[in-house]
Enzyme design. Structure first.
Site, PDB file in Angstrom:
ATOM      1  N   LEU A  40     -29.307   1.540   3.451  1.00  0.00           N
ATOM      2  CA  LEU A  40     -28.800   1.434   4.827  1.00  0.00           C
ATOM      3  C   LEU A  40     -28.744  -0.003   5.308  1.00  0.00           C
ATOM      4  O   LEU A  40     -29.675  -0.778   5.077  1.00  0.00           O
ATOM      5  CB  LEU A  40     -29.688   2.251   5.776  1.00  0.00           C
ATOM      6  CG  LEU A  40     -29.412   2.112   7.285  1.00  0.00           C
ATOM      7  CD1 LEU A  40     -29.574   3.465   7.988  1.00  0.00           C
ATOM      8  CD2 LEU A  40     -30.324   1.069   7.944  1.00  0.00           C
ATOM      9  N   LEU A  41     -27.654  -0.331   5.970  1.00  0.00           N
ATOM     10  CA  LEU A  41     -27.518  -1.607   6.677  1.00  0.00           C
ATOM     11  C   LEU A  41     -27.480  -1.305   8.170  1.00  0.00           C
ATOM     12  O   LEU A  41     -26.841  -0.335   8.579  1.00  0.00           O
ATOM     13  CB  LEU A  41     -26.229  -2.283   6.215  1.00  0.00           C
ATOM     14  CG  LEU A  41     -25.639  -3.459   6.995  1.00  0.00           C
ATOM     15  CD1 LEU A  41     -24.819  -4.338   6.041  1.00  0.00           C
ATOM     16  CD2 LEU A  41     -24.749  -3.023   8.155  1.00  0.00           C
ATOM     17  N   ASN A  42     -28.190  -2.114   8.975  1.00  0.00           N
ATOM     18  CA  ASN A  42     -27.881  -2.082  10.410  1.00  0.00           C
ATOM     19  C   ASN A  42     -27.621  -3.485  10.936  1.00  0.00           C
ATOM     20  O   ASN A  42     -26.680  -4.114  10.426  1.00  0.00           O
ATOM     21  CB  ASN A  42     -28.834  -1.198  11.233  1.00  0.00           C
ATOM     22  CG  ASN A  42     -30.304  -1.505  11.163  1.00  0.00           C
ATOM     23  OD1 ASN A  42     -30.906  -1.476  10.105  1.00  0.00           O
ATOM     24  ND2 ASN A  42     -30.914  -1.763  12.296  1.00  0.00           N
ATOM     25  N   ASP A  43     -28.362  -3.971  11.892  1.00  0.00           N
ATOM     26  CA  ASP A  43     -27.937  -5.154  12.643  1.00  0.00           C
ATOM     27  C   ASP A  43     -27.636  -6.396  11.790  1.00  0.00           C
ATOM     28  O   ASP A  43     -28.387  -6.706  10.859  1.00  0.00           O
ATOM     29  CB  ASP A  43     -29.052  -5.605  13.609  1.00  0.00           C
ATOM     30  CG  ASP A  43     -29.640  -4.486  14.414  1.00  0.00           C
ATOM     31  OD1 ASP A  43     -29.132  -3.362  14.338  1.00  0.00           O
ATOM     32  OD2 ASP A  43     -30.629  -4.744  15.110  1.00  0.00           O
ATOM     33  N   GLN A  59     -30.213  -6.261   8.538  1.00  0.00           N
ATOM     34  CA  GLN A  59     -31.267  -5.259   8.459  1.00  0.00           C
ATOM     35  C   GLN A  59     -30.922  -4.341   7.304  1.00  0.00           C
ATOM     36  O   GLN A  59     -29.829  -3.770   7.256  1.00  0.00           O
ATOM     37  CB  GLN A  59     -31.334  -4.468   9.774  1.00  0.00           C
ATOM     38  CG  GLN A  59     -31.936  -5.247  10.924  1.00  0.00           C
ATOM     39  CD  GLN A  59     -33.443  -5.350  10.796  1.00  0.00           C
ATOM     40  OE1 GLN A  59     -34.159  -4.393  11.029  1.00  0.00           O
ATOM     41  NE2 GLN A  59     -33.930  -6.527  10.428  1.00  0.00           N
ATOM     42  N   SER A 103     -35.089  -7.225  13.657  1.00  0.00           N
ATOM     43  CA  SER A 103     -34.004  -8.180  13.899  1.00  0.00           C
ATOM     44  C   SER A 103     -34.479  -9.501  14.479  1.00  0.00           C
ATOM     45  O   SER A 103     -35.517  -9.581  15.132  1.00  0.00           O
ATOM     46  CB  SER A 103     -32.966  -7.561  14.822  1.00  0.00           C
ATOM     47  OG  SER A 103     -32.230  -6.623  14.089  1.00  0.00           O
ATOM     48  N   ARG A 162     -38.631  -6.967  21.092  1.00  0.00           N
ATOM     49  CA  ARG A 162     -38.086  -7.368  19.790  1.00  0.00           C
ATOM     50  C   ARG A 162     -36.736  -8.074  19.886  1.00  0.00           C
ATOM     51  O   ARG A 162     -36.103  -8.076  20.915  1.00  0.00           O
ATOM     52  CB  ARG A 162     -37.941  -6.134  18.890  1.00  0.00           C
ATOM     53  CG  ARG A 162     -37.112  -5.019  19.481  1.00  0.00           C
ATOM     54  CD  ARG A 162     -36.991  -3.844  18.487  1.00  0.00           C
ATOM     55  NE  ARG A 162     -36.394  -2.678  19.113  1.00  0.00           N
ATOM     56  CZ  ARG A 162     -37.075  -1.679  19.667  1.00  0.00           C
ATOM     57  NH1 ARG A 162     -38.396  -1.684  19.660  1.00  0.00           N
ATOM     58  NH2 ARG A 162     -36.438  -0.664  20.234  1.00  0.00           N
ATOM     59  N   ASP A 163     -36.327  -8.613  18.737  1.00  0.00           N
ATOM     60  CA  ASP A 163     -34.995  -9.188  18.513  1.00  0.00           C
ATOM     61  C   ASP A 163     -34.804 -10.539  19.211  1.00  0.00           C
ATOM     62  O   ASP A 163     -33.855 -10.736  19.980  1.00  0.00           O
ATOM     63  CB  ASP A 163     -33.869  -8.220  18.959  1.00  0.00           C
ATOM     64  CG  ASP A 163     -34.094  -6.792  18.495  1.00  0.00           C
ATOM     65  OD1 ASP A 163     -34.777  -6.615  17.465  1.00  0.00           O
ATOM     66  OD2 ASP A 163     -33.604  -5.853  19.156  1.00  0.00           O
TER      67      ASP A 163
END
Ligand code: FRU
Length: 473
Positions: A40-43, A59, A103, A162-163
């Site tokens: 899986l890929l996210n941000d 991510q 992230s 976060r982030d």
């Protein structure tokens, strides 16, 4: 590298070796969009041009197409078209990030490439802790972890903290970070440092019940603050907004405010929140200023908690991808997103060109990866069906995208009001479409999963259009 770190890297590479061929055989693998090798890929994370080279981190869960583990994968590019897979940048090996290297962002620090990211920690009772951590690289390939710089959220906030998005301005370092108050209001907080080691909490910068905004969601993720064309722009991904007609149709939103930031107060005088994308899949975008002076954005072509397990690629061992890189500008207080001009290098061969009388309609065979530009200023309404998997209709000032839902096949739609449309530019890939309306004043992005052999695009309506299309390779 610690022993634990090495083991995690090895396990991730083994997952790529084990699952790579099966993933690569999936007909829905994209041709020119960035995807995870497996899992899986996210941000998009740490997005930067450093010493001439573009670095895009992401991510990544290498072990399964779900959100159970989070590493930072890493690609580099010289031209935004050809990308190299780099070694894993961050694996969740240390106590301060054991439940995920979440992230964060990048900047140059004393000649090194610095990553500031959130270490996500959950204890045995599922209680969360958030650490804002630093990693440094001299070669842009291997990263040395320096551990947490900020160990907890400020008083009055939960550990949904976060982030961090970091930048340098007037001799000081700043970051904005996503936060949640103890009464579950989403906000963005501002921090400052003079040496990048000691960070002072300056205060809440924007969010629910700040700067004249009312209640506006229970969590704000992935903030990004920058100046563009004389405006201060805050991009953010709020969670918990109620749908209002054809606004906020996805489970979570990604959008922006423009206005005037005061980093001392701190405060942000801003206009209304506008979505960056009116389609189905778009979240947690991140921008950077490149060496040409362009504000470049990548978005995640996905949304968390949105029936992800039903996306067809999960059974092939992977899920999600990035958008194409988009160049931002501000026009009358609104952010406009145009595909980076480098993408024109993907055009293969001569375009197909035709004038279509929409009452008669037309159909054309396309390759799954193609670009279609339609001059629509002589069309009063139209309907475009792409590979029998995604339809775009424009009628009575409403542009609507529809597709069968991943969950049960029922037709679902996303719509936006546009008084008139002069041009549509469609970037199609094996399993996605990004639609740029009138030079990017409106954008609609979606994954879709047609029969792999389906190759016809049909158009009909009233009036006429001029069609130009290219195969992208
Ligand atoms: C946004 C997000 C971030 C978090 C990351 C974890 O999609 O939830 O807030 O850092 O993903 O993967």
């Amino acid at each position: 590298m610690t022993e634990n770190e090495k083991q995690l890297h090895d396990a991730a590479y083994q997952a790529v070796v084990k699952e790579g061929a099966r993933v690569e055989a999936d007909p829905y693998r994209q041709v020119y969009h960035r995807m995870p090798p497996v899992g899986l890929l996210n941000d998009p994370n740490g997005w930067i041009q450093w010493n001439g080279t573009y670095h895009l981190f992401f991510q990544w869960n290498p072990f399964a197409p779900d959100h159970t583990h989070k590493f930072w994968g890493h690609w580099t590019s010289e031209d935004l078209i050809n990308w190299n897979e780099e070694p894993i940048a961050l694996a969740p090996s240390e106590w301060f990030e054991k439940n995920g290297c979440y992230s964060g962002s990048a900047m140059e620090l004393d000649g090194k490439l610095a990553l500031l990211y959130t270490g996500n920690v959950k204890d045995e009772n599922n209680q969360r802790e958030a650490y804002q951590c630093l990693a440094l690289s001299e070669d842009g390939k291997t990263f040395e972890k320096k551990g947490p710089l900020v160990n907890s959220q400020p008083e009055g906030y939960t550990a949904h903290f976060r982030d961090p998005k970091v930048w340098e301005e007037n001799g000081a370092y700043y970051f904005v970070i996503g936060a949640q108050t103890e009464s579950e209001e989403g906000q963005v907080l501002l921090y400052r440092s003079t040496d990048f080691q000691e960070w002072d909490y300056i205060g809440p910068f924007a969010g629910s019940h700040l700067n004249g905004l009312g209640a506006f969601g229970y969590m704000w993720e992935c903030p990004d603050l920058f100046k563009l064309d004389g405006e201060d722009v805050l991009i953010v991904s709020p969670q918990g907004l109620e749908q209002q007609g054809n606004r906020f149709e996805n489970v979570y939103q990604a959008g922006y405010f423009t206005g005037r930031a005061d980093l001392e107060a701190p405060s942000f005088t801003h206009g209304e929140f506008r979505e960056l994308d009116e389609g189905f899949e778009f979240y947690a975008p991140q921008t950077t200023l490149d060496e040409k002076g362009r504000r470049l954005l990548f978005g995640w072509m996905g949304v968390p908690d949105s029936d992800e397990e039903h996306q067809p690629t999960t059974s092939a061992g992977w899920i999600h991808c990035m958008t194409v890189p988009r160049v931002l500008r501000v026009e009358n207080g609104a952010v406009v997103q145009e595909p980076a001009e480098e993408l024109e290098a993907l055009r293969a061969g001569e375009p197909l060109e035709m004038k279509v009388q929409l009452a008669q309609g037309a159909e054309a065979a396309v390759t799954p990866a193609s670009e279609i530009v339609l001059e629509t200023n002589s069309a009063s309404e139209f309907s475009i069906t792409i590979r029998d998997g995604l339809t775009l209709t424009y009628e009575n000032g409403l542009l609507t995208m529809s597709r069968p839902s991943f969950k049960d096949g029922s037709i679902e739609t996303r719509s936006t009001n546009i008084a008139s449309i002069d041009e549509l530019r469609l970037f199609l890939d094996s399993s996605s479409a990004e639609v740029f309306v009138d030079g990017g004043r409106t954008v609609m992005t979606a994954r879709f999963f047609p029969e792999p052999e389906a190759n016809i695009v049909r158009i009909s309506g009233e009036g006429s259009v001029i069609w130009r299309s290219w195969e992208l390779a």
